[in-house]
Design an enzyme around this catalytic site. Structure first.
Site, mmCIF file in Angstrom:
data_model
loop_
_atom_site.group_PDB
_atom_site.id
_atom_site.type_symbol
_atom_site.label_atom_id
_atom_site.label_comp_id
_atom_site.label_asym_id
_atom_site.label_seq_id
_atom_site.Cartn_x
_atom_site.Cartn_y
_atom_site.Cartn_z
ATOM 1 N N HIS A 37 108.909 -39.975 40.368
ATOM 2 C CA HIS A 37 109.833 -40.871 41.073
ATOM 3 C C HIS A 37 109.199 -42.252 41.248
ATOM 4 O O HIS A 37 109.852 -43.283 41.058
ATOM 5 C CB HIS A 37 110.154 -40.339 42.470
ATOM 6 C CG HIS A 37 110.882 -39.029 42.489
ATOM 7 N ND1 HIS A 37 110.317 -37.870 42.976
ATOM 8 C CD2 HIS A 37 112.134 -38.689 42.110
ATOM 9 C CE1 HIS A 37 111.190 -36.878 42.899
ATOM 10 N NE2 HIS A 37 112.309 -37.345 42.369
ATOM 11 N N ARG A 189 110.869 -29.373 42.585
ATOM 12 C CA ARG A 189 110.971 -27.911 42.691
ATOM 13 C C ARG A 189 109.676 -27.202 42.284
ATOM 14 O O ARG A 189 109.611 -25.977 42.369
ATOM 15 C CB ARG A 189 112.139 -27.394 41.852
ATOM 16 C CG ARG A 189 113.509 -27.774 42.425
ATOM 17 C CD ARG A 189 114.631 -27.071 41.689
ATOM 18 N NE ARG A 189 115.909 -27.196 42.349
ATOM 19 C CZ ARG A 189 116.855 -28.091 42.021
ATOM 20 N NH1 ARG A 189 116.637 -28.959 41.050
ATOM 21 N NH2 ARG A 189 118.011 -28.115 42.669
HETATM 22 P P1 AMP Z 1 115.595 -36.003 41.581
HETATM 23 O O1 AMP Z 1 115.033 -36.462 42.877
HETATM 24 O O2 AMP Z 1 114.956 -34.762 41.070
HETATM 25 O O3 AMP Z 1 117.088 -35.995 41.564
HETATM 26 O O4 AMP Z 1 115.160 -37.116 40.520
HETATM 27 C C1 AMP Z 1 115.450 -38.472 40.721
HETATM 28 C C2 AMP Z 1 115.089 -39.240 39.474
HETATM 29 O O5 AMP Z 1 113.710 -39.061 39.175
HETATM 30 C C3 AMP Z 1 115.870 -38.768 38.233
HETATM 31 O O6 AMP Z 1 116.206 -39.893 37.442
HETATM 32 C C4 AMP Z 1 114.868 -37.886 37.537
HETATM 33 O O7 AMP Z 1 115.076 -37.786 36.153
HETATM 34 C C5 AMP Z 1 113.584 -38.628 37.827
HETATM 35 N N1 AMP Z 1 112.438 -37.735 37.683
HETATM 36 C C6 AMP Z 1 112.246 -36.529 38.287
HETATM 37 N N2 AMP Z 1 111.105 -35.968 37.853
HETATM 38 C C7 AMP Z 1 110.556 -36.828 36.961
HETATM 39 C C8 AMP Z 1 109.373 -36.818 36.157
HETATM 40 N N3 AMP Z 1 108.505 -35.800 36.176
HETATM 41 N N4 AMP Z 1 109.145 -37.882 35.353
HETATM 42 C C9 AMP Z 1 110.015 -38.929 35.322
HETATM 43 N N5 AMP Z 1 111.141 -38.997 36.052
HETATM 44 C C10 AMP Z 1 111.412 -37.968 36.859
#
Ligand code: AMP
Length: 282
Positions: A37, A189
């Protein structure tokens, strides 16, 4: 960093920024922030004057038996990380602020393309929840640019398509997958993974990487490659959701002569569902 809990509060400040001609970058998240993030925030920082991050655990994109209620919520720690990463505005609405008329009667955004396959097949309604909340957030923030992680490859593809189909005047940018030292893709997760499972879960990434090497070496038996990769994951003790070799743009099953290929996989540990992907150009 300024924190906003209401749409009107955030809009007031953003309107003033827009009048000054400032460029606005936006990173939507569900919180429990990790290095992936924060890399998105840093990327937004490089090309924008104002960086907005949202933290909202969107019930609309969780299935009935999924982890909405136990999804890790780490608001104070997230604020500190965002401040350090150079975020200007944090938008942290509650459910009433985002869905004042309730979830059941909420107008929805449906992107029929690419949403019934892969993660969409095992999580019915998930992408409808994502496109609906992202549209709302886009309307609230009205950013010049929004940045999404390639980690959620299908989500990125669906949002690009939604923005194109609905003529949203927003540049959709992507950021590379941020990984742990052993290669595991960072995810909010990952905290569900047990200590016993942890050294083994790398089998997902390794299996996708193995397929990529085989394809680069000329192997076009996609069904066979998927089958072997699935067996490796099952042998490591996990349950398969899917391993699929796709055309990178359409997410259709890859054809023999496709030059841009993405290999996507999802598997279940005892309490987590992990996803990963790998793209190759031939
Ligand atoms: P989330 O909080 O899981 O909904 O993710 C928010 C944003 O962070 C989304 O655009 C995800 O694709 C991105 N994201 C989550 N994990 C990663 C990661 N390991 N590498 C790059 N971007 C990520």
């Amino acid at each position: 960093m300024k924190v906003f809990h209401t749409v009107s509060g955030l809009r007031d400040d953003l309107n003033k920024d827009r009048l000054k001609g400032l460029r606005i970058g936006f990173v939507p998240t569900m919180g429990n922030l990790h290095g992936g993030h924060l890399a998105l925030i840093k990327q937004a920082r490089e090309t924008n004057d104002i960086v907005v991050c949202s933290i909202f655990v969107n019930a609309l994109q969780f299935g009935l038996n999924e982890d909405w209620d136990k999804y890790p919520r780490t608001y104070q720690g997230d604020c500190d990380k965002l401040r350090d990463a150079g975020c200007d505005y944090l938008f942290h609405p509650d459910d009433i602020e985002m869905y004042p008329n309730g979830l059941d009667t909420q107008s929805r955004v449906i992107c029929p393309t690419m949403t019934d396959v892969l993660c969409g097949a095992s999580r019915p309604g998930h992408f409808e929840g994502v496109t609906t909340v992202v549209s709302k957030l886009f309307n609230i923030v009205q950013p010049d640019e929004a940045i999404f992680g390639i980690k959620d490859y299908q989500q990125l593809a669906v949002i690009r398509r939604m923005a194109e189909d609905l003529c949203m005047p927003i540049q959709i940018s992507s950021a590379p997958i941020h990984r742990e030292p052993d290669g595991l893709a960072m995810s909010s997760r990952n905290s569900y993974i047990t200590a016993e499972e942890r050294p083994l879960v790398i089998v997902l990434k390794d299996s996708l990487a193995w397929i990529a090497e085989e394809i680069k070496a000329g192997n076009r038996d996609f069904v066979g490659l998927e089958g072997t990769a699935k067996s490796r994951i099952i042998e490591a003790g996990f349950k398969i959701d899917y391993v699929t070799i796709c055309n990178s743009k359409t997410l259709d099953q890859a054809a023999d002569d496709d030059l841009e290929i993405t290999i996507l996989g999802a598997m279940f540990t005892e309490s987590a569902r992990l996803i990963d992907n790998l793209s190759i150009s031939l």
